[in-house]
Design a protein around this motif. Structure first.
Motif, PDB file in Angstrom:
ATOM      1  N   TYR A   1       0.839  -1.205   0.000  1.00 59.58           N
ATOM      2  CA  TYR A   1       0.000   0.000   0.000  1.00 59.58           C
ATOM      3  C   TYR A   1       0.872   1.252   0.000  1.00 59.58           C
ATOM      4  O   TYR A   1       0.602   2.212  -0.730  1.00 59.58           O
ATOM      5  N   ARG A   2       1.939   1.229   0.816  1.00 60.05           N
ATOM      6  CA  ARG A   2       2.828   2.386   0.895  1.00 60.05           C
ATOM      7  C   ARG A   2       3.537   2.627  -0.435  1.00 60.05           C
ATOM      8  O   ARG A   2       3.646   3.761  -0.891  1.00 60.05           O
ATOM      9  N   GLN A   3       4.027   1.561  -1.076  1.00 59.08           N
ATOM     10  CA  GLN A   3       4.694   1.715  -2.360  1.00 59.08           C
ATOM     11  C   GLN A   3       3.730   2.211  -3.434  1.00 59.08           C
ATOM     12  O   GLN A   3       4.082   3.056  -4.261  1.00 59.08           O
TER      13      GLN A   3
ATOM     14  N   GLN B   1       3.151   5.890  -2.802  1.00 58.68           N
ATOM     15  CA  GLN B   1       4.336   6.719  -3.053  1.00 58.68           C
ATOM     16  C   GLN B   1       4.675   6.823  -4.544  1.00 58.68           C
ATOM     17  O   GLN B   1       5.033   7.896  -5.024  1.00 58.68           O
TER      18      GLN B   1
END
Length: 326
Positions: A237-239, A242
């Protein structure tokens, strides 16, 4: 008969005395007087009763008849013509006149101080919006991630800041924080805050709340299939946020971020209430000294206009370029 003649003689004597007294009164010359005329600044032509005396201030005019006179100071470059009605008395008289500047020259003299205040206004705005982007990006992302506690905390922050006036927030930080800091770190004694620090904190926190909503709207404007495609490729989710979502959202939030900068540039004038030496505070000091609010506040408005128009044009050009790239 004798009594009648005597009355006529008495009346004649009284009439003769009255005529003599009146002629003596008319024959008494009006006393001459001296008048020293000063001006700030000096160098103005002195006109007496509409006639140029050939003197410039400071100067002493002699052999002036006593009584009312009209004194005019004229033809001093960059300064207005001034006039005074003066009752000249026997002996030496002194008149001092402060000559105000013409409007354009007054605005020219006020310009350096106002420009220094404008630089401080720009500095406050740039730093506050930069901090606001950092705070707002975190708060905006926190508004859309799947964590209820973080969502609630971010929502409370955004709703509170957006729901209260900036002026109240400035007062809360500058006047409300010192007692709290004193209770925590100084045995109950208030710790005063520097006006610059208070202004910067208030503007940054306020900007962060508005930027958070801009970032949230930008993220939610991206199609959900983008996130699903990124996750299907094995990204976390973070990747995905970002590398996929935020770069696309950034294009869409640049115009509203530019509007936020312009709004903050104007709202920064509120920090003058705590003594912050920005352009509005500088103008207030100038007005208290010169008592000329019309020219001063007109000049402040023109400086704000000069500062905001270039940023408006830059934001519009960026928006057009980003649309072309899309």
């Amino acid at each position: 008969m004798f009594i009648v003649k005597q009355n006529y003689c008495l009346k004649f004597v009284i009439l003769f005395l009255l005529l003599g007294t009146f002629s003596v009164f008319l024959s008494v010359p009006t006393q001459a007087a001296e008048l020293t005329v000063n001006s700030k600044p000096s160098g103005a032509e002195i006109w007496l009763d509409g006639v140029n005396t050939g003197h410039v201030t400071p100067s002493t005019l002699s052999e002036i008849t006593e009584g009312p006179h009209l004194i005019e100071l004229r033809n001093l470059r960059h300064y207005r013509n001034e006039k005074r009605n003066l009752a000249v008395k026997p002996g030496h008289n002194t008149l001092t006149i402060n000559i105000p500047e013409r409007s354009l020259y007054y605005m020219w003299l006020s310009l350096p101080a106002l420009l220094m205040g404008a630089l401080m206004t720009l500095f406050l705005t740039v730093v506050a919006v930069f901090n606001g982007i950092l705070i707002g990006t975190l708060a905006g992302v926190a508004r859309v991630i799947h964590n209820k506690i973080i969502n609630i905390c971010s929502g409370v922050y955004v709703d509170f800041i957006r729901g209260t006036p900036l002026l109240v927030q400035i007062f809360m930080i500058h006047f409300g924080s010192p007692p709290l800091l004193g209770m925590l770190f100084n045995n109950g004694q208030p710790i005063p805050l520097n006006p610059f620090l208070s202004a910067l904190l208030a503007l940054s926190i306020n900007s962060g709340a508005y930027v958070a909503e801009i970032i949230r709207a930008g993220i939610q404007s991206i199609d959900k299939g983008q996130m699903e495609a990124a996750r299907s490729l094995g990204m976390t989710y973070r990747q995905s946020m970002q590398h996929i979502i935020l770069p696309q959202a950034l294009k869409r939030v640049i115009p509203p971020l530019g509007n936020e900068f312009i709004a903050m540039l104007k709202d920064s004038s509120l920090v003058s209430v705590i003594g912050m030496e920005e352009i509005v505070r500088k103008a207030q000091v100038i007005v208290t000294r010169s008592y000329r609010p019309t020219e001063t506040w007109l000049e402040v408005g023109m400086i704000f206009l000069v500062m905001t128009i270039p940023f408006t044009r830059i934001v519009a050009r960026l928006e057009r370029r980003l649309k072309v790239n899309d």
